[in-house]
Write an enzyme that holds these catalytic residues in place. Structure first.
Site, PDB file in Angstrom:
ATOM      1  CG  ASP A  46      14.093 -42.544  -9.204  1.00  0.00           C
ATOM      2  OD1 ASP A  46      15.310 -42.919  -9.293  1.00  0.00           O
ATOM      3  OD2 ASP A  46      13.375 -41.608  -8.891  1.00  0.00           O
ATOM      4  CE1 TYR A  51      11.173 -38.155  -4.359  1.00  0.00           C
ATOM      5  CE2 TYR A  51      11.256 -40.422  -5.801  1.00  0.00           C
ATOM      6  CZ  TYR A  51      11.561 -39.117  -5.619  1.00  0.00           C
ATOM      7  OH  TYR A  51      12.322 -38.573  -6.575  1.00  0.00           O
ATOM      8  CE  LYS A  73      15.956 -40.224  -6.777  1.00  0.00           C
ATOM      9  NZ  LYS A  73      14.677 -40.599  -6.802  1.00  0.00           N
ATOM     10  CG  HIS A 106      16.839 -37.106  -3.101  1.00  0.00           C
ATOM     11  ND1 HIS A 106      15.666 -37.811  -2.689  1.00  0.00           N
ATOM     12  CD2 HIS A 106      16.640 -36.522  -4.214  1.00  0.00           C
ATOM     13  CE1 HIS A 106      14.942 -37.536  -3.344  1.00  0.00           C
ATOM     14  NE2 HIS A 106      14.989 -36.649  -4.351  1.00  0.00           N
TER      15      HIS A 106
HETATM   16  P1  NAD Z   1       7.388 -36.052 -15.104  1.00  0.00           P
HETATM   17  O1  NAD Z   1       8.255 -35.072 -16.119  1.00  0.00           O
HETATM   18  O2  NAD Z   1       7.682 -37.472 -15.156  1.00  0.00           O
HETATM   19  O3  NAD Z   1       5.888 -35.808 -15.421  1.00  0.00           O
HETATM   20  C1  NAD Z   1       4.960 -36.126 -14.792  1.00  0.00           C
HETATM   21  C2  NAD Z   1       3.558 -35.473 -15.178  1.00  0.00           C
HETATM   22  O4  NAD Z   1       3.379 -35.895 -16.454  1.00  0.00           O
HETATM   23  C3  NAD Z   1       2.518 -36.245 -14.439  1.00  0.00           C
HETATM   24  O5  NAD Z   1       1.549 -35.163 -13.852  1.00  0.00           O
HETATM   25  C4  NAD Z   1       1.866 -37.162 -15.337  1.00  0.00           C
HETATM   26  O6  NAD Z   1       0.432 -37.308 -15.028  1.00  0.00           O
HETATM   27  C5  NAD Z   1       2.164 -36.439 -16.559  1.00  0.00           C
HETATM   28  N1  NAD Z   1       2.160 -37.463 -17.743  1.00  0.00           N
HETATM   29  C6  NAD Z   1       3.000 -38.700 -17.508  1.00  0.00           C
HETATM   30  N2  NAD Z   1       3.052 -39.252 -18.733  1.00  0.00           N
HETATM   31  C7  NAD Z   1       1.922 -38.754 -19.443  1.00  0.00           C
HETATM   32  C8  NAD Z   1       1.529 -38.878 -20.986  1.00  0.00           C
HETATM   33  N3  NAD Z   1       1.878 -40.133 -21.609  1.00  0.00           N
HETATM   34  N4  NAD Z   1       0.607 -37.757 -21.446  1.00  0.00           N
HETATM   35  C9  NAD Z   1       0.342 -36.659 -20.728  1.00  0.00           C
HETATM   36  N5  NAD Z   1       0.979 -36.554 -19.381  1.00  0.00           N
HETATM   37  C10 NAD Z   1       1.634 -37.670 -18.940  1.00  0.00           C
HETATM   38  O7  NAD Z   1       7.592 -35.384 -13.723  1.00  0.00           O
HETATM   39  P2  NAD Z   1       8.086 -36.102 -12.274  1.00  0.00           P
HETATM   40  O8  NAD Z   1       7.097 -36.892 -11.753  1.00  0.00           O
HETATM   41  O9  NAD Z   1       8.651 -34.768 -11.555  1.00  0.00           O
HETATM   42  O10 NAD Z   1       9.588 -36.651 -12.639  1.00  0.00           O
HETATM   43  C11 NAD Z   1       9.539 -38.175 -12.814  1.00  0.00           C
HETATM   44  C12 NAD Z   1      10.414 -38.847 -11.568  1.00  0.00           C
HETATM   45  O11 NAD Z   1      11.791 -38.079 -11.599  1.00  0.00           O
HETATM   46  C13 NAD Z   1       9.764 -38.790 -10.267  1.00  0.00           C
HETATM   47  O12 NAD Z   1       8.560 -39.548 -10.203  1.00  0.00           O
HETATM   48  C14 NAD Z   1      11.062 -39.186  -9.330  1.00  0.00           C
HETATM   49  O13 NAD Z   1      11.154 -40.393  -9.410  1.00  0.00           O
HETATM   50  C15 NAD Z   1      11.921 -38.367 -10.240  1.00  0.00           C
HETATM   51  N6  NAD Z   1      12.492 -37.142  -9.653  1.00  0.00           N
HETATM   52  C16 NAD Z   1      13.407 -36.993  -8.872  1.00  0.00           C
HETATM   53  C17 NAD Z   1      13.830 -35.910  -8.526  1.00  0.00           C
HETATM   54  C18 NAD Z   1      15.136 -35.661  -7.645  1.00  0.00           C
HETATM   55  O14 NAD Z   1      15.440 -34.753  -7.020  1.00  0.00           O
HETATM   56  N7  NAD Z   1      15.986 -36.634  -7.806  1.00  0.00           N
HETATM   57  C19 NAD Z   1      13.068 -34.805  -8.463  1.00  0.00           C
HETATM   58  C20 NAD Z   1      11.842 -34.846  -9.166  1.00  0.00           C
HETATM   59  C21 NAD Z   1      11.527 -36.001  -9.834  1.00  0.00           C
END
Ligand code: NAD
Length: 272
Positions: A46, A51, A73, A106
């Site tokens: 994704d 990004y 997006k 988005h």
């Molecule tokens: P997330 O909930 O995936 O959390 C990521 C965080 O958790 C990072 O700091 C990572 O180091 C940590 N993490 C990951 N795996 C872990 C594990 N096993 N143990 C401990 N910590 C761990 O948050 P995110 O990155 O904000 O969201 C994921 C994806 O969602 C983004 O990469 C993006 O693709 C999408 N997203 C979309 C929108 C939107 O508006 N559509 C907004 C935000 C994010």
């Protein structure tokens, strides 16, 4: 390698239920992380125009001989009918793949109020075969009703903030009634969900990590999840969730974590 589930979209295509989210992964590191994720068993990625790492995403996918479901997006600057058609072509070129599986608006960007026109452009792109599936992100029920009313085309996906502290129960019910697949963004609450004592207790009970418990909860709820990580160990950990199940007590404990004010990202109505 894990045996991963897929969901069927309302256009008949199938989407892997877990993918890698690449938000905030630096452009020059993205190809490497995407390759590591594919090697760990991920079959979906994704990304988004904003990004700044669509090139790296495409390069990572091209470097591996696997079929990967790629989502990207459209950002605010490319909203409007003609602008959206052009914006998609720019994403397509940056990705450098034979096709894009899923393209999303988005945010509704309510002040600008161009999401209906932009949606019409995505409908045309799908009709012309330029993109396989189309959807939206951060749309409320009102926004969804408006585009469905004006075009008759129901988005395949609405990608929304969703994690144990913010479970979006009403919007998910609307999605289910309209055959819209829900994708959970920030599925781990950007890591915050992992510190919750209730999650920790369930993790201990199952001999799993908190991240695995939270991701398994999304999967069992019929949601698509796109956790972000750049570490090979966590990439592997986050996808090793298909050989155990939560029980009714676990479900109840996680349901109790939902909070009205649990949102960590922007409110769609205030995202100008
Ligand atoms: P997330 O909930 O995936 O959390 C990521 C965080 O958790 C990072 O700091 C990572 O180091 C940590 N993490 C990951 N795996 C872990 C594990 N096993 N143990 C401990 N910590 C761990 O948050 P995110 O990155 O904000 O969201 C994921 C994806 O969602 C983004 O990469 C993006 O693709 C999408 N997203 C979309 C929108 C939107 O508006 N559509 C907004 C935000 C994010």
């Amino acid at each position: 390698m894990t045996d991963q589930p897929s969901l069927t979209l309302n256009d008949g295509r199938s989407m892997p239920q877990i993918g890698l989210g690449v938000y905030q992964i630096p452009a020059d590191e993205t190809a490497g992380v995407v390759q590591a994720a594919i090697d760990a068993g991920y079959r979906a990625v994704d990304t988004a125009t904003i990004y700044g790492n669509e090139e790296g995403t495409g390069a990572g996918v091209r470097a591996r001989d696997e079929t990967i479901f790629v989502t990207s997006k459209l950002w605010r600057d490319d909203f409007g009918y003609d602008a959206a058609l052009k914006g998609f072509e720019k994403s397509f070129d940056r990705l450098g793949l034979d096709w894009v599986d899923l393209y999303l608006l988005h945010w509704p960007f309510v002040e600008q109020d161009l999401f209906v026109e932009s949606w019409k452009a995505l409908v045309r792109l799908q009709q012309e075969g330029r993109v396989k599936s189309i959807g939206v992100s951060n749309f409320t029920m009102d926004h969804l009703e408006r585009i469905i009313h004006d075009t008759g085309v129901v988005p395949a996906v609405n990608q929304i903030e969703l994690h144990p502290s913010f479970q979006q129960v009403e919007l998910r019910a609307f999605h289910d009634e309209n055959r819209i697949v829900t994708t959970s963004w920030s599925p781990l609450g950007q890591g915050a969900a992992l510190d919750d004592p209730a999650i920790a207790a369930i993790a201990q009970k199952h001999g799993r990590t908190p991240a695995q418990i939270v991701l398994r909860w999304h999967i069992e709820a019929g949601l698509v999840v796109i956790p972000k990580s750049t570490s090979p160990a966590r990439l592997a950990e986050n996808i090793a969730i298909f050989d155990f199940a939560l029980d009714a007590d676990d479900e109840r404990a996680i349901a109790a974590l939902d909070r009205r004010d649990g949102r960590i990202g922007p409110d769609p109505m205030s995202m100008a």
